[in-house]
Design a protein around this motif. Structure first.
Motif, PDB file in Angstrom:
ATOM      1  N   LYS A 143     -31.587  37.603 -86.619  1.00 24.45           N
ATOM      2  CA  LYS A 143     -31.122  38.303 -85.422  1.00 24.45           C
ATOM      3  C   LYS A 143     -31.240  37.400 -84.191  1.00 24.45           C
ATOM      4  CE  LYS A 143     -32.160  42.300 -82.571  1.00 24.45           C
ATOM      5  NZ  LYS A 143     -33.049  43.440 -82.376  1.00 24.45           N
ATOM      6  N   ASP A 144     -32.360  36.677 -84.053  1.00 26.12           N
ATOM      7  CA  ASP A 144     -32.563  35.778 -82.922  1.00 26.12           C
ATOM      8  C   ASP A 144     -31.534  34.653 -82.913  1.00 26.12           C
ATOM      9  OD1 ASP A 144     -34.746  37.256 -82.072  1.00 26.12           O
ATOM     10  OD2 ASP A 144     -36.189  36.006 -83.151  1.00 26.12           O
TER      11      ASP A 144
ATOM     12  N   LEU B  60     -28.512  34.690 -84.215  1.00 23.48           N
ATOM     13  CA  LEU B  60     -27.218  35.276 -83.865  1.00 23.48           C
ATOM     14  C   LEU B  60     -27.125  35.565 -82.366  1.00 23.48           C
ATOM     15  CD1 LEU B  60     -24.499  36.314 -84.853  1.00 23.48           C
ATOM     16  CD2 LEU B  60     -25.577  38.532 -85.234  1.00 23.48           C
ATOM     17  N   ILE B  61     -28.191  36.096 -81.781  1.00 26.74           N
ATOM     18  CA  ILE B  61     -28.200  36.372 -80.337  1.00 26.74           C
ATOM     19  C   ILE B  61     -28.061  35.077 -79.542  1.00 26.74           C
ATOM     20  CG2 ILE B  61     -29.682  37.159 -78.445  1.00 26.74           C
ATOM     21  CD1 ILE B  61     -30.690  39.343 -80.337  1.00 26.74           C
ATOM     22  N   ASN B  62     -28.721  33.997 -79.975  1.00 25.37           N
ATOM     23  CA  ASN B  62     -28.616  32.711 -79.284  1.00 25.37           C
ATOM     24  C   ASN B  62     -27.195  32.149 -79.361  1.00 25.37           C
ATOM     25  OD1 ASN B  62     -31.250  32.576 -78.369  1.00 25.37           O
ATOM     26  ND2 ASN B  62     -31.976  31.599 -80.231  1.00 25.37           N
ATOM     27  N   ILE B  63     -26.563  32.268 -80.503  1.00 19.84           N
ATOM     28  CA  ILE B  63     -25.197  31.766 -80.660  1.00 19.84           C
ATOM     29  C   ILE B  63     -24.239  32.551 -79.763  1.00 19.84           C
ATOM     30  CG2 ILE B  63     -23.250  31.597 -82.264  1.00 19.84           C
ATOM     31  CD1 ILE B  63     -25.340  30.890 -84.438  1.00 19.84           C
ATOM     32  N   VAL B  64     -24.383  33.868 -79.748  1.00 19.77           N
ATOM     33  CA  VAL B  64     -23.522  34.696 -78.889  1.00 19.77           C
ATOM     34  C   VAL B  64     -23.760  34.352 -77.417  1.00 19.77           C
ATOM     35  CG1 VAL B  64     -23.076  37.067 -78.131  1.00 19.77           C
ATOM     36  CG2 VAL B  64     -23.292  36.558 -80.562  1.00 19.77           C
TER      37      VAL B  64
END
Length: 63
Positions: A3-4, A6-10
């Protein structure tokens, strides 16, 4: 953990495509006020500007 990542990529994609700030803009992150001097794919850098008595400046690099 995934989840972390994915949030960083977004977040990176948002900074690059939406351009909420550009080089030369003054921004505040976590109480640090500074001018953006570089914005790259995985990080951006800013140099601190403040009302300090001493003339020192700090360079911040945010991932």
């Amino acid at each position: 953990m995934m989840k972390d990542i994915l949030i960083n990529i977004v977040g990176d994609l948002y900074i690059l495509w939406a351009e909420p700030f550009k080089m030369g803009d003054r921004i505040e992150v976590n109480g640090n006020i500074g001018d953006v001097i570089d914005a790259g794919w995985l990080q951006f850098k800013m140099i601190e500007v403040s009302n300090r008595i001493s003339q020192e400046q700090r360079l911040f690099s945010y991932l």
